[in-house]
Motif scaffolding. Structure first.
Motif, short mmCIF file in Angstrom:
data_model
loop_
_atom_site.label_atom_id
_atom_site.label_comp_id
_atom_site.label_asym_id
_atom_site.label_seq_id
_atom_site.Cartn_x
_atom_site.Cartn_y
_atom_site.Cartn_z
N GLU A 187 27.91 46.96 48.70
CA GLU A 187 29.08 46.40 48.51
C GLU A 187 29.96 47.29 47.75
OE1 GLU A 187 26.28 44.40 47.97
OE2 GLU A 187 26.68 43.44 49.80
N ILE A 188 31.20 47.39 48.08
CA ILE A 188 32.08 48.24 47.37
C ILE A 188 33.49 47.63 47.25
CG2 ILE A 188 30.67 50.34 47.63
CD1 ILE A 188 33.03 51.41 49.45
N VAL A 189 34.29 48.05 46.03
CA VAL A 189 35.84 47.72 45.91
C VAL A 189 36.50 49.15 45.79
CG1 VAL A 189 37.56 46.80 44.58
CG2 VAL A 189 35.42 45.40 44.92
N ILE A 190 37.48 49.32 46.78
CA ILE A 190 38.36 50.29 46.59
C ILE A 190 39.56 49.98 46.29
CG2 ILE A 190 39.40 52.33 47.88
CD1 ILE A 190 36.93 52.36 49.78
N GLU A 191 40.27 50.43 45.11
CA GLU A 191 41.62 50.36 44.73
C GLU A 191 42.43 51.26 45.63
OE1 GLU A 191 43.27 48.54 42.56
OE2 GLU A 191 41.55 47.98 41.07
N GLY A 192 43.46 50.32 46.04
CA GLY A 192 44.59 51.18 47.20
C GLY A 192 45.22 52.13 46.42
N VAL A 223 28.22 49.22 54.98
CA VAL A 223 28.85 49.11 53.66
C VAL A 223 29.97 48.32 53.74
CG1 VAL A 223 29.93 50.34 51.58
CG2 VAL A 223 28.27 51.65 53.09
N LYS A 224 30.06 47.10 52.82
CA LYS A 224 30.82 45.92 53.06
C LYS A 224 31.91 46.51 51.92
CE LYS A 224 30.98 41.08 52.66
NZ LYS A 224 30.26 39.88 52.66
N VAL A 225 33.17 46.31 52.31
CA VAL A 225 34.09 47.04 51.62
C VAL A 225 35.54 45.93 51.38
CG1 VAL A 225 36.01 48.94 51.38
CG2 VAL A 225 33.73 49.36 52.52
N ALA A 226 35.84 45.82 50.17
CA ALA A 226 37.25 45.20 49.89
C ALA A 226 38.25 46.07 49.40
CB ALA A 226 37.05 44.12 48.73
N PHE A 227 39.30 46.41 50.04
CA PHE A 227 40.30 47.38 49.69
C PHE A 227 41.42 46.33 48.88
CE2 PHE A 227 38.81 49.09 53.55
CZ PHE A 227 38.65 50.48 53.07
N ILE A 228 41.80 46.97 47.81
CA ILE A 228 42.70 46.16 47.18
C ILE A 228 43.99 47.01 47.27
CG2 ILE A 228 43.42 45.64 44.93
CD1 ILE A 228 40.64 45.38 43.72
N ILE A 229 44.73 46.25 47.87
CA ILE A 229 46.01 46.81 48.48
C ILE A 229 47.32 45.92 48.26
CG2 ILE A 229 47.48 47.91 50.42
CD1 ILE A 229 44.83 48.36 51.79
N CYS A 285 42.63 42.97 50.07
CA CYS A 285 42.78 41.92 48.98
C CYS A 285 43.82 42.34 48.14
CB CYS A 285 41.50 41.85 48.20
SG CYS A 285 39.91 41.34 49.17
N SER A 286 44.50 41.47 47.43
CA SER A 286 45.71 41.69 46.64
C SER A 286 45.33 41.70 45.02
CB SER A 286 46.97 40.78 46.91
OG SER A 286 46.40 39.56 46.45
N SER A 287 44.24 41.38 44.99
CA SER A 287 43.62 41.50 43.51
C SER A 287 42.25 41.81 43.40
CB SER A 287 43.96 40.13 42.74
OG SER A 287 43.00 39.13 43.35
N ILE A 288 41.52 42.17 42.15
CA ILE A 288 40.05 42.22 41.98
C ILE A 288 39.45 41.05 42.19
CG2 ILE A 288 40.21 42.05 39.74
CD1 ILE A 288 38.06 44.60 41.71
N GLU A 289 40.14 39.85 41.65
CA GLU A 289 39.49 38.45 41.82
C GLU A 289 39.18 37.86 43.00
OE1 GLU A 289 41.21 39.31 37.89
OE2 GLU A 289 42.54 38.99 39.86
N GLU A 290 40.15 38.49 44.07
CA GLU A 290 40.08 38.04 45.33
C GLU A 290 39.03 38.79 46.15
OE1 GLU A 290 42.88 38.36 49.63
OE2 GLU A 290 43.94 38.55 47.40
N ALA A 291 38.90 40.36 45.86
CA ALA A 291 37.71 40.83 46.15
C ALA A 291 36.69 40.46 45.90
CB ALA A 291 38.05 42.42 45.65
N GLU A 292 36.22 40.21 44.47
CA GLU A 292 34.95 39.89 43.92
C GLU A 292 34.71 38.30 44.65
OE1 GLU A 292 35.21 41.74 39.52
OE2 GLU A 292 35.79 39.72 39.77
#
Length: 117
Positions: free
Chosen positions: A41-46, A73-79, A105-112
């Protein structure tokens, strides 16, 4: 490629928020990091994505999404909402959010919340 391993609620994900992601090689580095950390699982800042990722004509984002799917790979993009420039990109975001592998997602909280459920 710089990244951070974030541990929260007995779960972990990898955060990419510093290094600019500009090419297919950078996507392969991201995938390599998931294997070396044994975290899928990853988060990528836009703001780390180069302009080419937002221009769908370059096909860089499509290639990246396909590789990430292939390697599970499961990805949340913060855009940020104002970052979504074209109508085509808005359509892509709507489609991405329907699936189980990616989320814009619009925030790290939403992504998490989405990644760590």
């Amino acid at each position: 490629m710089k990244y951070k391993v974030i541990n929260k609620n007995d779960k972990s994900y990898i955060l990419f928020d510093e290094t600019k992601i500009c090419s297919e090689g950078d996507i392969l580095d991201i995938i390599s990091a998931t294997f070396s950390e044994n975290i899928s699982e990853i988060v990528i800042e836009g703001n780390t994505l180069s302009e080419e990722f937002y221009d769908l004509k370059t096909k860089l984002l499509g290639m990246a999404l396909q590789k990430l799917i292939n390697y599970h790979v499961k990805v949340a993009f913060i855009i940020e909402k104002d970052r979504i420039l074209s109508d085509r990109f808005k359509e892509l975001v709507l489609e991405i959010n329907k699936g189980a592998n990616f989320r814009a997602c619009s925030s790290i909280e939403e992504a998490e919340s989405w990644l760590l459920r």
